[in-house]
Design an enzyme around this catalytic site. Structure first.
Site, PDB file in Angstrom:
ATOM      1  N   CYS A   1       0.841  -1.198   0.000  1.00 38.38           N
ATOM      2  CA  CYS A   1       0.000   0.000   0.000  1.00 38.38           C
ATOM      3  C   CYS A   1       0.876   1.248   0.000  1.00 38.38           C
ATOM      4  O   CYS A   1       1.774   1.394   0.834  1.00 38.38           O
ATOM      5  CB  CYS A   1      -0.902   0.000   1.228  1.00 38.38           C
ATOM      6  SG  CYS A   1      -1.899   1.498   1.409  1.00 38.38           S
TER       7      CYS A   1
ATOM      8  N   TYR B   1      -7.747   4.868  -9.115  1.00 39.02           N
ATOM      9  CA  TYR B   1      -7.482   3.950  -8.007  1.00 39.02           C
ATOM     10  C   TYR B   1      -8.413   2.743  -8.071  1.00 39.02           C
ATOM     11  O   TYR B   1      -7.991   1.606  -7.860  1.00 39.02           O
ATOM     12  CB  TYR B   1      -7.657   4.689  -6.684  1.00 39.02           C
ATOM     13  CG  TYR B   1      -7.385   3.848  -5.459  1.00 39.02           C
ATOM     14  CD1 TYR B   1      -6.102   3.392  -5.180  1.00 39.02           C
ATOM     15  CD2 TYR B   1      -8.415   3.529  -4.565  1.00 39.02           C
ATOM     16  CE1 TYR B   1      -5.843   2.622  -4.050  1.00 39.02           C
ATOM     17  CE2 TYR B   1      -8.161   2.767  -3.439  1.00 39.02           C
ATOM     18  CZ  TYR B   1      -6.873   2.313  -3.182  1.00 39.02           C
ATOM     19  OH  TYR B   1      -6.628   1.562  -2.053  1.00 39.02           O
TER      20      TYR B   1
ATOM     21  N   GLU C   1       0.894  -0.195  -7.053  1.00 43.04           N
ATOM     22  CA  GLU C   1       0.921   1.062  -6.309  1.00 43.04           C
ATOM     23  C   GLU C   1       2.383   1.388  -6.007  1.00 43.04           C
ATOM     24  O   GLU C   1       3.095   0.566  -5.426  1.00 43.04           O
ATOM     25  CB  GLU C   1       0.146   0.939  -4.997  1.00 43.04           C
ATOM     26  CG  GLU C   1      -1.341   0.746  -5.176  1.00 43.04           C
ATOM     27  CD  GLU C   1      -2.098   0.813  -3.851  1.00 43.04           C
ATOM     28  OE1 GLU C   1      -1.529   1.305  -2.845  1.00 43.04           O
ATOM     29  OE2 GLU C   1      -3.251   0.352  -3.826  1.00 43.04           O
TER      30      GLU C   1
ATOM     31  N   ASP D   1      -2.912  -7.329   2.482  1.00 43.33           N
ATOM     32  CA  ASP D   1      -3.243  -6.646   1.227  1.00 43.33           C
ATOM     33  C   ASP D   1      -2.902  -7.581   0.072  1.00 43.33           C
ATOM     34  O   ASP D   1      -1.727  -7.826  -0.211  1.00 43.33           O
ATOM     35  CB  ASP D   1      -2.466  -5.334   1.096  1.00 43.33           C
ATOM     36  CG  ASP D   1      -2.859  -4.319   2.152  1.00 43.33           C
ATOM     37  OD1 ASP D   1      -4.032  -4.330   2.567  1.00 43.33           O
ATOM     38  OD2 ASP D   1      -2.005  -3.523   2.565  1.00 43.33           O
TER      39      ASP D   1
ATOM     40  N   TYR E   1      -0.147  -4.764  -5.126  1.00 43.38           N
ATOM     41  CA  TYR E   1       0.673  -4.712  -3.916  1.00 43.38           C
ATOM     42  C   TYR E   1       2.009  -5.423  -4.082  1.00 43.38           C
ATOM     43  O   TYR E   1       2.740  -5.598  -3.110  1.00 43.38           O
ATOM     44  CB  TYR E   1      -0.094  -5.320  -2.742  1.00 43.38           C
ATOM     45  CG  TYR E   1      -1.395  -4.618  -2.443  1.00 43.38           C
ATOM     46  CD1 TYR E   1      -1.415  -3.300  -2.011  1.00 43.38           C
ATOM     47  CD2 TYR E   1      -2.616  -5.276  -2.604  1.00 43.38           C
ATOM     48  CE1 TYR E   1      -2.614  -2.650  -1.749  1.00 43.38           C
ATOM     49  CE2 TYR E   1      -3.816  -4.634  -2.343  1.00 43.38           C
ATOM     50  CZ  TYR E   1      -3.813  -3.323  -1.918  1.00 43.38           C
ATOM     51  OH  TYR E   1      -4.998  -2.678  -1.658  1.00 43.38           O
TER      52      TYR E   1
ATOM     53  N   CYS F   1      -1.924   1.964   7.674  1.00 43.80           N
ATOM     54  CA  CYS F   1      -0.546   1.768   7.221  1.00 43.80           C
ATOM     55  C   CYS F   1      -0.193   0.297   7.399  1.00 43.80           C
ATOM     56  O   CYS F   1      -0.112  -0.197   8.528  1.00 43.80           O
ATOM     57  CB  CYS F   1       0.439   2.628   8.012  1.00 43.80           C
ATOM     58  SG  CYS F   1       2.176   2.335   7.585  1.00 43.80           S
TER      59      CYS F   1
ATOM     60  N   CYS G   1      19.479  -4.927   5.788  1.00 42.81           N
ATOM     61  CA  CYS G   1      20.126  -4.947   4.477  1.00 42.81           C
ATOM     62  C   CYS G   1      21.605  -4.634   4.658  1.00 42.81           C
ATOM     63  O   CYS G   1      21.962  -3.669   5.355  1.00 42.81           O
ATOM     64  CB  CYS G   1      19.475  -3.919   3.567  1.00 42.81           C
ATOM     65  SG  CYS G   1      20.060  -3.960   1.861  1.00 42.81           S
TER      66      CYS G   1
END
Length: 219
Positions: free
Chosen positions: A58, A89, A101, A136, A141, A204, A213
């Protein structure tokens, strides 16, 4: 239940060019001004700046994470990677555009390199989930990196290889992130731009794997 499963499968498959919604010739109208810092986001980077387009689920939470990254000058949200011209959308949510997105990120290369931006990208979502992020579900996504040139493309591939080693060592699966040259980026509707600044209690879904990373730490 069968209809729900069929809907999930449809939204998780990328349509062909022939089957995708046609869209429209007129771009969606946006102000072009970032709601957080009042910087213009509908512009090209100058010779001291660079740009990358990232999809990590998202786009509301992803954009907030990126606009709060040191060295990032301006962000916007939109759609890329599919076939439908100037999609809405609702069309993207249907799974019939092929778009994901995404967040457009323009950054100051004297403060943060592309590797640093990608560090934020890898660590703040799960790039092994295919056509979803958490709850999602759908092709919109999926995890994506759209690079502007061959050098950035190579940097993205190297960062993926390095992060893959860390994920495997931590017991995670294979990365499904698409790394592609950027074709066309379409701005999302104005109400999506900097959504979590305008709606601080909004949804969120951003959630990483907890694996660090190993390259590209911001300076």
């Amino acid at each position: 239940m069968l209809n729900k499963i069929e809907d999930i499968l449809r939204k998780s498959a990328i349509p062909t060019d022939k089957d995708a919604l046609p869209g429209r010739s007129t771009p969606l109208k946006v102000s072009g001004i970032h709601a957080v810092n009042n910087e213009p986001f509908d512009r090209q980077p100058n010779n001291k700046e660079s740009e990358v387009i990232l999809g990590m689920g998202c786009f509301w939470g992803a954009e907030r994470k990126l606009w709060n990254t040191k060295g990032v000058l301006v962000t916007s949200v939109g759609y890329a990677g599919g076939y439908t011209k100037n999609p809405t959308y609702e069309e993207v949510c249907s799974g019939q555009t092929g778009h994901s997105e995404v967040v457009q990120v323009i950054f100051d290369t004297s403060i943060i390199a592309l590797e640093g931006v990608l560090n934020v990208f890898w660590e703040n979502h799960d790039p092994t989930q295919g056509m979803r992020q958490g709850n999602d579900i759908g092709s919109q996504y999926r995890s994506v990196i759209y690079a502007k040139n061959e050098q950035d493309f190579a940097i993205a591939q190297a960062s993926q290889a390095a992060y893959q080693k860390e994920l495997l060592a931590a017991g995670h699966g294979m990365i499904t992130t698409e790394i592609e040259p950027l074709d066309t980026y379409y701005f999302a509707e104005e109400y999506h731009q900097q959504y979590l600044h305008k709606n601080p209690n909004g949804y969120c879904g951003l959630n990483g794997t907890g694996v660090s990373c190993p390259i590209g730490l911001p300076s």
